[in-house]
Design an enzyme around this catalytic site. Structure first.
Site, PDB file in Angstrom:
ATOM      1  N   ASP A  25       0.875  -1.185   0.000  1.00 25.25           N
ATOM      2  CA  ASP A  25       0.000   0.000   0.000  1.00 25.25           C
ATOM      3  C   ASP A  25       0.904   1.224   0.000  1.00 25.25           C
ATOM      4  OD1 ASP A  25      -3.226   0.584   1.199  1.00 25.25           O
ATOM      5  OD2 ASP A  25      -1.777   2.201   0.892  1.00 25.25           O
TER       6      ASP A  25
ATOM      7  N   ASP B 108      -7.493  -4.490  -3.466  1.00 25.59           N
ATOM      8  CA  ASP B 108      -8.419  -3.799  -2.561  1.00 25.59           C
ATOM      9  C   ASP B 108      -8.121  -2.311  -2.602  1.00 25.59           C
ATOM     10  OD1 ASP B 108     -10.314  -3.293  -0.638  1.00 25.59           O
ATOM     11  OD2 ASP B 108      -9.053  -3.896   1.045  1.00 25.59           O
TER      12      ASP B 108
END
Length: 486
Positions: free
Chosen positions: A82, A133
């Protein structure tokens, strides 16, 4: 682009927002994460029995997807990448009661990096499961990780027959964007199953049903879905409701054949997100006709668009093609949405409708005959060629001749100028018509010679006329479009 993080605390939970968009509400986030994670991992367990599974989570810095992956003892290694360290910091502090400290688990390795770059540095066949995601893109840059090139990288690092789970967009609110993703996944040779669920907090924010995709280089069979393993203590997902999420209304599914593929060069996904049709809000959602994607296996049937609809030059080309064809080709009425393709992410289609209504009011208040006469009375001050073209223009307008019969160069000039000013008026009206423009001096809607005080004001007046004519052409298209929809 700067990122704004906001956490709303309430008496028994929290809601997390990025740039004003809800990411999760602790009251029902399990609906989202269980549908994103459980089917993918369970399918991989079926396909790779007695195997230590390796899982990559792209995005998901809140740690909630990792929490659900850790439900499976067969998973021995989880890499999470991320780009936002602030979200990961929240995951290890504020979100910890909800993700159960997943990012600090021994099986989990966190990489603070941009996912595309991370994937490109990996060898082939690294993971049994990859979970995307990401946040819903609000910019062209953010849409890169939904592109054909991105999914080619994902497919490369995914072990053959491995499972890909992708957080999509809403099939009910952003119908074309959802099916654009579907076709983009199919285009990289991934057999793909779409699914949709209703999440109360998402629906409360107007997001509609939320969509996901399951993909694999090997077809996903109904029997596999019917026999997947469910961990204990799930909050929402059951075998019965999992079988239902692959069913779509025909009116929703029909759009899957009417989209193009999203690539880095042609950002169709972002175009669809910015220009979702107002008609999507009026889709008949209770037609009684359904399509179950567990019973079909489709190949890609979309193409890569030759032009980039977000590019002004491309839009100008579209206008030019249609301005020549528009006068006498009623049956080939172009899509009105393509005339106004650039919008702010939060620009609702109703705002465009309102703007078009205002445009009509503006045009209807202008006395074109008086305006042209006023300009021609000072034609001697203009360059001879421009004066001649202007007179020719006035004659054409006065005799109601179609614009397509004007000098092609003049028509192109009108069109390009009109596109620039009208679209600028759409996205920043205060900068164009309302301030610092022709209207700034006296607030009048029609011209008079006193409005052009000298200097370059003549050119402003000429530009206004040309804009008027381009607007008049657009106005004619709008009227035809509205009449055709009555």
């Amino acid at each position: 682009m700067s990122t704004s993080l906001f956490i709303e605390d309430y008496h028994d939970g929290i809601a997390f927002y990025i740039n004003g968009d809800l990411q999760f509400d602790s009251a029902d986030e399990a609906i989202y994460h269980e549908h994103l994670v459980i089917p993918a991992i369970s399918l991989a367990i079926q396909r790779f029995p007695d195997t230590d599974l390796r899982v990559l989570i792209c995005g998901g810095g809140d740690g909630l997807a990792a929490r659900d992956v850790l439900r499976f003892e067969q998973v021995k290694k989880i890499d999470l990448v991320d780009y936002n360290p602030d979200v990961i910091e929240l995951a290890n502090t504020v979100f910890k009661p909800y993700n159960l400290g997943s990012l600090e688990h021994d099986k989990v390795t966190v990489y603070t990096q941009e996912a595309f770059r991370f994937a490109r540095e990996l060898a082939d066949d690294c993971y049994h499961v990859i979970i995307c995601d990401f946040t819903c893109p609000n910019s062209s840059e953010e849409a890169r990780i939904y592109s054909q090139e991105w999914f080619q990288e994902v497919n490369r690092i995914l072990i053959t027959s491995g499972i890909l789970a992708v957080n999509g967009v809403s099939p009910t609110r952003n119908n074309q964007a959802f099916w654009c993703l579907y076709q983009t996944l199919l285009s990289v040779n991934l057999f793909t199953k779409p699914l949709q669920i209703e999440i109360p907090s998402f629906r409360g924010h107007g997001y509609g049903n939320w969509g996901f995709f399951l993909g694999s280089s090997q077809g996903i069979l109904r029997t596999e879905i019917e026999n997947i393993y469910f961990p204990t203590n799930l909050n929402y997902l059951t075998r019965e409701n999992l079988l239902q999420v692959f069913i779509f209304e025909e009116s929703i599914a029909a759009f899957r054949h009417q989209v193009t593929i999203h690539t880095l060069e042609n950002e169709q996904l972002f175009y669809y997100l910015l220009n979702y049709h107002a008609q999507s809000e009026n889709l008949t959602l209770t037609s009684g006709e359904y399509l179950n994607f567990l019973d079909i296996e489709e190949q890609v049937n979309a193409e890569i668009e030759n032009i980039n609809s977000l590019d002004l030059e491309t839009v100008a080309k579209f206008w030019l093609e249609n301005i020549y064809a528009a006068p006498d080709v009623e049956k080939d009425l172009p899509d009105i949405n393509q005339f106004l393709p650039v919008r702010h992410p939060y620009h609702d289609p109703k705002m465009t409708t309102s703007w078009l209504d205002n445009l009509q009011e503006l045009l209807s208040e202008i006395d074109l005959k008086e305006l042209l006469n006023s300009l021609l009375s000072r034609a001697q001050e203009l360059p001879p060629q421009i004066a001649s073209e202007l007179k020719n223009l006035a004659d054409k307008v006065k005799s109601n001749q179609p614009l397509g019969q004007l000098n092609p160069k003049m028509v192109e000039f009108i069109t390009l100028l009109s596109i620039t000013l009208l679209m600028a008026n759409l996205v920043a009206p205060d900068s164009v018509f309302a301030k610092g423009s022709y209207y700034g001096g006296g607030g009048r809607s029609s011209s008079s010679s006193s409005s052009y005080g000298g200097g370059d004001s003549d050119w402003k007046g000429l530009g206004f006329v040309l804009t008027y004519l381009g607007g008049y052409w657009l106005y004619s298209i709008i009227r035809r479009w509205q009449n055709s929809n009555k």
